[in-house]
Design a protein around this motif. Structure first.
Motif, PDB file in Angstrom:
ATOM      1  N   GLY A 103       0.831  -1.199   0.000  1.00 47.31           N
ATOM      2  CA  GLY A 103       0.000   0.000   0.000  1.00 47.31           C
ATOM      3  C   GLY A 103       0.868   1.252   0.000  1.00 47.31           C
ATOM      4  O   GLY A 103       0.483   2.297  -0.560  1.00 47.31           O
ATOM      5  N   GLU A 104       2.044   1.143   0.607  1.00 44.91           N
ATOM      6  CA  GLU A 104       2.983   2.264   0.594  1.00 44.91           C
ATOM      7  C   GLU A 104       3.466   2.548  -0.837  1.00 44.91           C
ATOM      8  O   GLU A 104       3.630   3.704  -1.236  1.00 44.91           O
ATOM      9  CB  GLU A 104       4.190   1.958   1.487  1.00 44.91           C
ATOM     10  N   TYR A 105       3.689   1.490  -1.601  1.00 44.35           N
ATOM     11  CA  TYR A 105       4.090   1.690  -2.987  1.00 44.35           C
ATOM     12  C   TYR A 105       2.968   2.334  -3.793  1.00 44.35           C
ATOM     13  O   TYR A 105       3.215   3.154  -4.683  1.00 44.35           O
ATOM     14  CB  TYR A 105       4.493   0.358  -3.623  1.00 44.35           C
ATOM     15  N   ALA A 106       1.722   1.967  -3.490  1.00 42.56           N
ATOM     16  CA  ALA A 106       0.588   2.614  -4.162  1.00 42.56           C
ATOM     17  C   ALA A 106       0.581   4.103  -3.858  1.00 42.56           C
ATOM     18  O   ALA A 106       0.255   4.931  -4.724  1.00 42.56           O
ATOM     19  CB  ALA A 106      -0.723   1.971  -3.717  1.00 42.56           C
ATOM     20  N   ALA A 107       0.956   4.455  -2.627  1.00 46.66           N
ATOM     21  CA  ALA A 107       0.984   5.868  -2.237  1.00 46.66           C
ATOM     22  C   ALA A 107       2.016   6.658  -3.033  1.00 46.66           C
ATOM     23  O   ALA A 107       1.876   7.872  -3.205  1.00 46.66           O
ATOM     24  CB  ALA A 107       1.262   5.995  -0.742  1.00 46.66           C
ATOM     25  N   VAL A 108       3.070   5.983  -3.532  1.00 46.66           N
ATOM     26  CA  VAL A 108       4.043   6.658  -4.386  1.00 46.66           C
ATOM     27  C   VAL A 108       3.350   7.240  -5.611  1.00 46.66           C
ATOM     28  O   VAL A 108       3.646   8.366  -6.050  1.00 46.66           O
ATOM     29  CB  VAL A 108       5.167   5.696  -4.824  1.00 46.66           C
ATOM     30  N   THR A 109       2.389   6.490  -6.161  1.00 50.42           N
ATOM     31  CA  THR A 109       1.635   6.960  -7.319  1.00 50.42           C
ATOM     32  C   THR A 109       0.870   8.236  -7.002  1.00 50.42           C
ATOM     33  O   THR A 109       0.847   9.184  -7.791  1.00 50.42           O
ATOM     34  CB  THR A 109       0.652   5.875  -7.799  1.00 50.42           C
ATOM     35  N   GLY A 110       0.235   8.265  -5.824  1.00 46.28           N
ATOM     36  CA  GLY A 110      -0.507   9.454  -5.438  1.00 46.28           C
ATOM     37  C   GLY A 110       0.397  10.659  -5.237  1.00 46.28           C
ATOM     38  O   GLY A 110       0.071  11.781  -5.659  1.00 46.28           O
ATOM     39  N   GLU A 111       1.524  10.429  -4.578  1.00 45.79           N
ATOM     40  CA  GLU A 111       2.472  11.525  -4.377  1.00 45.79           C
ATOM     41  C   GLU A 111       3.009  12.017  -5.725  1.00 45.79           C
ATOM     42  O   GLU A 111       3.188  13.220  -5.942  1.00 45.79           O
ATOM     43  CB  GLU A 111       3.633  11.059  -3.492  1.00 45.79           C
ATOM     44  N   GLY A 138       7.773   1.370   1.663  1.00 46.01           N
ATOM     45  CA  GLY A 138       7.521   0.091   1.023  1.00 46.01           C
ATOM     46  C   GLY A 138       8.721  -0.824   1.112  1.00 46.01           C
ATOM     47  O   GLY A 138       8.604  -2.016   1.444  1.00 46.01           O
ATOM     48  N   GLN A 139       9.896  -0.286   0.842  1.00 48.66           N
ATOM     49  CA  GLN A 139      11.110  -1.096   0.844  1.00 48.66           C
ATOM     50  C   GLN A 139      11.430  -1.646   2.231  1.00 48.66           C
ATOM     51  O   GLN A 139      11.730  -2.835   2.402  1.00 48.66           O
ATOM     52  CB  GLN A 139      12.283  -0.257   0.328  1.00 48.66           C
ATOM     53  N   ILE A 140      11.366  -0.790   3.240  1.00 42.06           N
ATOM     54  CA  ILE A 140      11.781  -1.209   4.575  1.00 42.06           C
ATOM     55  C   ILE A 140      10.780  -2.191   5.183  1.00 42.06           C
ATOM     56  O   ILE A 140      11.150  -3.100   5.937  1.00 42.06           O
ATOM     57  CB  ILE A 140      11.980   0.026   5.497  1.00 42.06           C
ATOM     58  N   ALA A 171     -10.217  -5.936  -0.452  1.00 46.58           N
ATOM     59  CA  ALA A 171     -10.750  -4.796   0.303  1.00 46.58           C
ATOM     60  C   ALA A 171      -9.710  -3.685   0.405  1.00 46.58           C
ATOM     61  O   ALA A 171     -10.019  -2.502   0.194  1.00 46.58           O
ATOM     62  CB  ALA A 171     -11.174  -5.250   1.700  1.00 46.58           C
ATOM     63  N   ALA A 172      -8.456  -4.048   0.703  1.00 43.10           N
ATOM     64  CA  ALA A 172      -7.403  -3.042   0.824  1.00 43.10           C
ATOM     65  C   ALA A 172      -7.117  -2.378  -0.515  1.00 43.10           C
ATOM     66  O   ALA A 172      -6.988  -1.148  -0.611  1.00 43.10           O
ATOM     67  CB  ALA A 172      -6.132  -3.687   1.379  1.00 43.10           C
ATOM     68  N   LYS A 173      -7.032  -3.188  -1.579  1.00 47.20           N
ATOM     69  CA  LYS A 173      -6.743  -2.636  -2.901  1.00 47.20           C
ATOM     70  C   LYS A 173      -7.881  -1.737  -3.389  1.00 47.20           C
ATOM     71  O   LYS A 173      -7.643  -0.695  -4.008  1.00 47.20           O
ATOM     72  CB  LYS A 173      -6.492  -3.764  -3.902  1.00 47.20           C
TER      73      LYS A 173
END
Length: 501
Positions: A103-111, A138-140, A171-173
């Motif tokens: 989900g953190e990687y998805a947030a990269v798209t939003g940023e 996401g990485q850590i 649900a999360a996606k």
């Protein structure tokens, strides 16, 4: 060479708006990507981010954070925290990594969308650092659980969850796609950074770090603290954006985005954090109930944020407050019952002592949820485990993608499904708020198929629980969820029965 103070040059260097010469402003910042709602460029230039940093400062601080987090991990690798911790705490780790890491990687798209398409230069500048933050997160959060995979296959779901069709993954996606990858820049600033991060995760990470320390898991406590300090900075992007919308006559539109994001975040929060606090956390480490945590850390600070910005509380606020007493209890019971369909091992959390605690924190719990656990307990005592396992799938809400739950008990049973028919298809919702979110933009949601829709559509074969498990990506018994304590809590129940007799 003299070095100027940052305050002397910061505003000038981040004021990167310009007058385009070979394209129009609308071509450079199309409204479907910027979400500027017709507000002119100069109005967005007053965007004033509360947290200000420069690239050299950012790199220096982040390097120190990473050095600290990875050093603590290396120093404590021989502590065998997974082997020594209560299984309930290990469950929280598995649940967290699977639900959050990608989900953190998805947030990269939003940023990235904000950094390219926001008309506010301050927003674009902050979002660049936000992209780096979310990439790091996401990485850590993939690296830390990786070492556990060789001994426990469920930790592999830190990476695997978002690549599967498990109902919890769906649900999360569905939620993150709605507030991040499928929204314009200003919507992301409001729905992700204000509605979700400021409203929920920033405070949750503070509490989670404290709980980890109490449980003796200093590796995870240090990791989450490191992430939370990033969140507290880039989560501030939504506030200035809301101020500009309100100042330019767009309060109604701003309020709508906040209301939708908060409700959607609440539902996911209820199934992830509610059971973790009230059932998975060992009793001796429970400093507060989920309801108390929500009131102290979420409700109060969020109300203040809304008032400070000039917004109203969401129209469903009374419903939300009522759900703090019940929703997560229903979700927990459902998750435990359908435990083979998830990647973590839910702790029942219903020993006699734990039930006393639940009754104290939620008066009436025994008359409502306790009677359901009475049946489960009786079946386990009678060695009828098969009666505590699912045979099919539950009815799922077409908005939050989670099972539709009611409050059990003769005096409290309020099970109701809200249904909408559209183009010959029935859509089912948990309550009027989920239905309301759907009806704000049906075209955004109506093509999505819930796990039950897919089951009935023939996408799952064979059409039984085994077929569903294979469809969800559950590979072998090692990945199937089971009772975290292997029913050891039943012995405490038996002991209590002997004492009573």
């Amino acid at each position: 060479m003299a070095i100027h103070q940052r305050n002397d040059w910061y505003d000038l260097t981040r004021a990167t708006n310009w007058t385009p010469s070979y394209v129009t402003e609308d071509e450079l910042f199309p409204d479907e990507m910027s979400g500027s709602m017709g507000i002119p460029m100069e109005s967005w230039e007053v965007y004033d981010e509360p947290y200000k940093t420069t690239f050299p400062e950012y790199v220096k601080v982040q390097r120190e954070k990473d050095a600290g987090a990875y050093s603590v991990k290396a120093a404590l690798e021989r502590a065998k925290i997974i082997e020594k911790s209560d299984p309930g705490w290990v469950t929280i780790l598995k649940q967290h990594y699977g639900a959050i890491a990608l989900g953190e990687y998805a947030a990269v798209t939003g940023e990235a969308r904000m950094s390219r398409f926001s008309k506010a230069p301050g927003n674009r500048n902050m979002a660049m650092f936000g992209m780096l933050d979310e990439t790091r997160h996401g990485q850590i959060q993939l690296y830390f659980p990786h070492e556990y995979c060789k001994t426990d296959r469920q930790f592999d779901w830190a990476w695997k969850a978002y690549h599967q069709n498990d109902w919890a993954s769906i649900a999360a996606k569905h939620f993150f796609d709605d507030i991040i990858t499928g929204r314009d820049a200003i919507s992301v600033a409001i729905m992700l950074t204000f509605g979700f991060e400021t409203g929920f995760t920033n405070m949750q990470f503070l509490g989670l770090a404290a709980d980890a320390a109490d449980a003796g898991d200093y590796t995870f406590a240090n990791l989450i603290s490191s992430i939370q300090t990033d969140e507290s900075r880039h989560a501030q992007q939504g506030g200035p954006a809301l101020e500009i919308l309100i100042a330019n006559g767009k309060k109604e539109e701003a309020q709508l985005k906040v209301d939708m994001a908060v409700w959607r975040a609440w539902r996911l929060f209820a199934i992830l954090t509610g059971p973790a606090l009230d059932y998975y956390t060992p009793l001796e480490h429970r400093g507060h109930s989920f309801k108390e945590f929500m009131h102290e850390w979420i409700v109060g600070q969020f109300e203040r944020s809304l008032i400070d910005l000039g917004l109203d509380k969401p129209w469903y606020w009374d419903t939300f407050m009522e759900e703090l007493d019940s929703t997560h209890h229903g979700y927990h019971l459902g998750v435990w019952y359908w435990r083979p369909t998830i990647w973590w091992n839910p702790a029942a959390g219903v020993t006699p002592q734990e039930r006393d605690w639940l009754e104290e924190k939620y008066p009436g719990w025994n008359a409502r949820w306790g009677q359901c656990w009475d049946v489960i307990t009786e079946n386990l005592i009678a060695d009828k485990e098969e009666l505590t396992l699912p045979e099919t799938l539950p009815l799922v809400c077409n908005m939050n993608q989670l099972p539709i739950c009611g409050i059990p008990g003769e005096e409290h049973w309020d099970m109701k499904v809200y249904t909408v028919e559209k183009d010959g298809r029935l859509f089912h919702f948990s309550n009027e708020v989920d239905q309301w979110v759907f009806e704000q933009d049906p075209q955004r949601y109506e093509q999505h198929m819930s796990i039950v829709d897919r089951f009935l559509n023939g996408d799952v074969e064979p059409m039984n629980l085994q077929g569903a498990l294979e469809y969800m990506g559950m590979e072998g018994v090692a990945e199937l969820g089971r009772d975290a304590h292997d029913y050891a809590w039943i012995e405490k129940v038996k002991d209590n029965m002997k004492k009573a007799s």
